[in-house]
Design an enzyme around this catalytic site. Sequence first.
Site, PDB file in Angstrom:
ATOM      1  N   ARG A   1       0.844  -1.193   0.000  1.00  0.00           N
ATOM      2  CA  ARG A   1       0.000   0.000   0.000  1.00  0.00           C
ATOM      3  C   ARG A   1       0.886   1.253   0.000  1.00  0.00           C
ATOM      4  O   ARG A   1       1.042   1.913  -1.020  1.00  0.00           O
ATOM      5  CB  ARG A   1      -0.949  -0.012   1.233  1.00  0.00           C
ATOM      6  CG  ARG A   1      -2.177   0.881   1.065  1.00  0.00           C
ATOM      7  CD  ARG A   1      -1.933   2.361   1.236  1.00  0.00           C
ATOM      8  NE  ARG A   1      -1.438   2.691   2.583  1.00  0.00           N
ATOM      9  CZ  ARG A   1      -0.926   3.881   2.886  1.00  0.00           C
ATOM     10  NH1 ARG A   1      -0.843   4.831   1.969  1.00  0.00           N
ATOM     11  NH2 ARG A   1      -0.474   4.104   4.106  1.00  0.00           N
ATOM     12  N   ASP A   2       1.525   1.537   1.108  1.00  0.00           N
ATOM     13  CA  ASP A   2       2.303   2.766   1.257  1.00  0.00           C
ATOM     14  C   ASP A   2       3.516   2.763   0.326  1.00  0.00           C
ATOM     15  O   ASP A   2       3.862   3.787  -0.280  1.00  0.00           O
ATOM     16  CB  ASP A   2       2.735   2.880   2.726  1.00  0.00           C
ATOM     17  CG  ASP A   2       3.324   4.229   3.091  1.00  0.00           C
ATOM     18  OD1 ASP A   2       3.686   4.986   2.194  1.00  0.00           O
ATOM     19  OD2 ASP A   2       3.440   4.501   4.297  1.00  0.00           O
TER      20      ASP A   2
ATOM     21  N   HIS B   1      10.142   7.020   9.149  1.00  0.00           N
ATOM     22  CA  HIS B   1      10.798   7.060   7.851  1.00  0.00           C
ATOM     23  C   HIS B   1      12.295   6.926   8.051  1.00  0.00           C
ATOM     24  O   HIS B   1      12.789   6.915   9.170  1.00  0.00           O
ATOM     25  CB  HIS B   1      10.405   8.334   7.088  1.00  0.00           C
ATOM     26  CG  HIS B   1       9.107   8.119   6.348  1.00  0.00           C
ATOM     27  ND1 HIS B   1       8.937   8.375   5.029  1.00  0.00           N
ATOM     28  CD2 HIS B   1       7.932   7.603   6.776  1.00  0.00           C
ATOM     29  CE1 HIS B   1       7.708   8.063   4.667  1.00  0.00           C
ATOM     30  NE2 HIS B   1       7.075   7.600   5.715  1.00  0.00           N
TER      31      HIS B   1
ATOM     32  N   CYS C   1       6.986  10.649   0.732  1.00  0.00           N
ATOM     33  CA  CYS C   1       5.930  11.652   0.818  1.00  0.00           C
ATOM     34  C   CYS C   1       6.269  12.765  -0.155  1.00  0.00           C
ATOM     35  O   CYS C   1       7.370  13.308  -0.105  1.00  0.00           O
ATOM     36  CB  CYS C   1       5.830  12.214   2.238  1.00  0.00           C
ATOM     37  SG  CYS C   1       4.658  13.585   2.371  1.00  0.00           S
TER      38      CYS C   1
END
Lengths: 311, 311
Positions: free
Chosen positions: A13-14, A206, A235
């Site tokens: 997903r991410d 992260h 991001c």
Amino acid sequence: MKQRIFFNEVVTRDGFQIEPEFIATDAKVQLVDALSQCGYAKIEVTSFTSPKAIPMLRDAEEVMGRITRVPGVEYTVLVPNLRGAERAMESRADELNLVMSTSETHNLANLRMPREKSFAALAEVIRVVGGRTPVNVSLSTCFGCPMEGEVPQAEVLAWAQRFADLGVRGLTICDTTGMADPAQVARMCEALQQRFAGLQLTLHFHNTRDGANVLAAVQSGITRFDGSLGGLGGCPYAPGASGNISSEDAIHMLASMGHDTGIDIPRLLQVARALPAIVGHEVPGQLAKAGPSTQLHPAPASVAELRAAFS
Amino acid sequence: MKQRIFFNEVVTRDGFQIEPEFIATDAKVQLVDALSQCGYAKIEVTSFTSPKAIPMLRDAEEVMGRITRVPGVEYTVLVPNLRGAERAMESRADELNLVMSTSETHNLANLRMPREKSFAALAEVIRVVGGRTPVNVSLSTCFGCPMEGEVPQAEVLAWAQRFADLGVRGLTICDTTGMADPAQVARMCEALQQRFAGLQLTLHFHNTRDGANVLAAVQSGITRFDGSLGGLGGCPYAPGASGNISSEDAIHMLASMGHDTGIDIPRLLQVARALPAIVGHEVPGQLAKAGPSTQLHPAPASVAELRAAFS
């Protein structure tokens, strides 16, 4: 001091969400199935968002329908709204993961609405779901916003409280762009555990200071982490910032320290080593390249000769 | 809890040593001069080894002669033997750094002699130097050998003791191929500080678990670290293992936690960003790409529109 640590793998997903080339449904299903054999507590499989918003995850139903579910592994999915929640429950998701930012600017940039609008929409999802499926809420930018800067810890705790009051099962506290430092992590984790002792508390880091933030969180008593295979993800609002922590690097570190991660590390490394072929590029994770610290290397031939010469 | 942390920058010696293409003497001098302006406690400039063994550092005398020495910065050099020590002292090195492995196999592979031969040779160097220049000893593979596996902590401490007995000023405890985990680091650092309280104790980590090992060492009271700009470096006996910790990443992490590193981070990042052009390839360090966590990014234009629309 040795703890049972629970990992939630978010790569499909991410991690996949920001990949430029569509990854085939077959490859996604195979990867989730391989990860299911590794001992994860949870796998965030996909997102029930609009296919137009995130074309990469337009096959959410098909992936959820085709994966082989392994008992003991929870299959969670991201859900942006009521329609997504309905689709996720039809697909028998084990958990719905809702998301909003603790930074107003980041919420506007990422979700295109003010935080209060997001909260109201997510509260409505939680009300309609009505406990039929457990809900987790991921709060973004909890350690700083790349556009606003500092996000006060009190503000993070206040948003967390509002969701706790709605009866969610868990909260994921996200360092969305890698701004956290270990001292800040320790302060946040202590505050969270004091206030939300009854909830599943997950930390999402992260890669910028990776292992150190995981270590600080474990030292503070946190036992749940998101990780992304190979360190995929990122991001768009923090250009140049590194992606998610690499699951295999973090898991290997904690296992080396004696913690029980439940993960079959050699098997996980096999899966990690297949990832560059799936996404079509190198990935940042270190362990798949270096091997575990228990894997030894042959000495050069000269060593035997020298040993003999000096004996 | 906030400490003064001292960094030793090793990029022009340890980092450059494994680079395939010769780096021009001018570029080396300019890089050391730029690093001298950043606030390092120490810079390991070069190695006085045989030009045939390490052609990259064949210009050791010229580099040491041409750098601009900044008061407060110590210019240390690697020295493999008596001849190297003489050359280093002629070049007015502030410190001689001697090296051997705590693993017999790694010492044979790397230095082509048994540990006892290395010890005898280095002891002779220390005797001849006779305190005219301070001596540091770097012990390799203290957290594990990529060929032998475990190196018992007691063995590391025993080698450290033998050098302490010879009157060295400092010891650098090296995780030469990135095998350490933070729990092991904490145990080692506590033992070292108990036993060698009077010595400069430096920790040298590799990138595999980077920030977490630095954090564990600082938590244990260690205040001196090696770091390599951009994370350059590595060890040929652990293929695939990542290089040295990135100085700028580790320094930024510790500064973010409130420690005083003495380093001008914006200036250091300028130097780090010039490194890929010097070595001709990308480097692993994260911070030069991401910028410090205090550096904010503009919000997308849509945010202002949305803010207006919802106000």
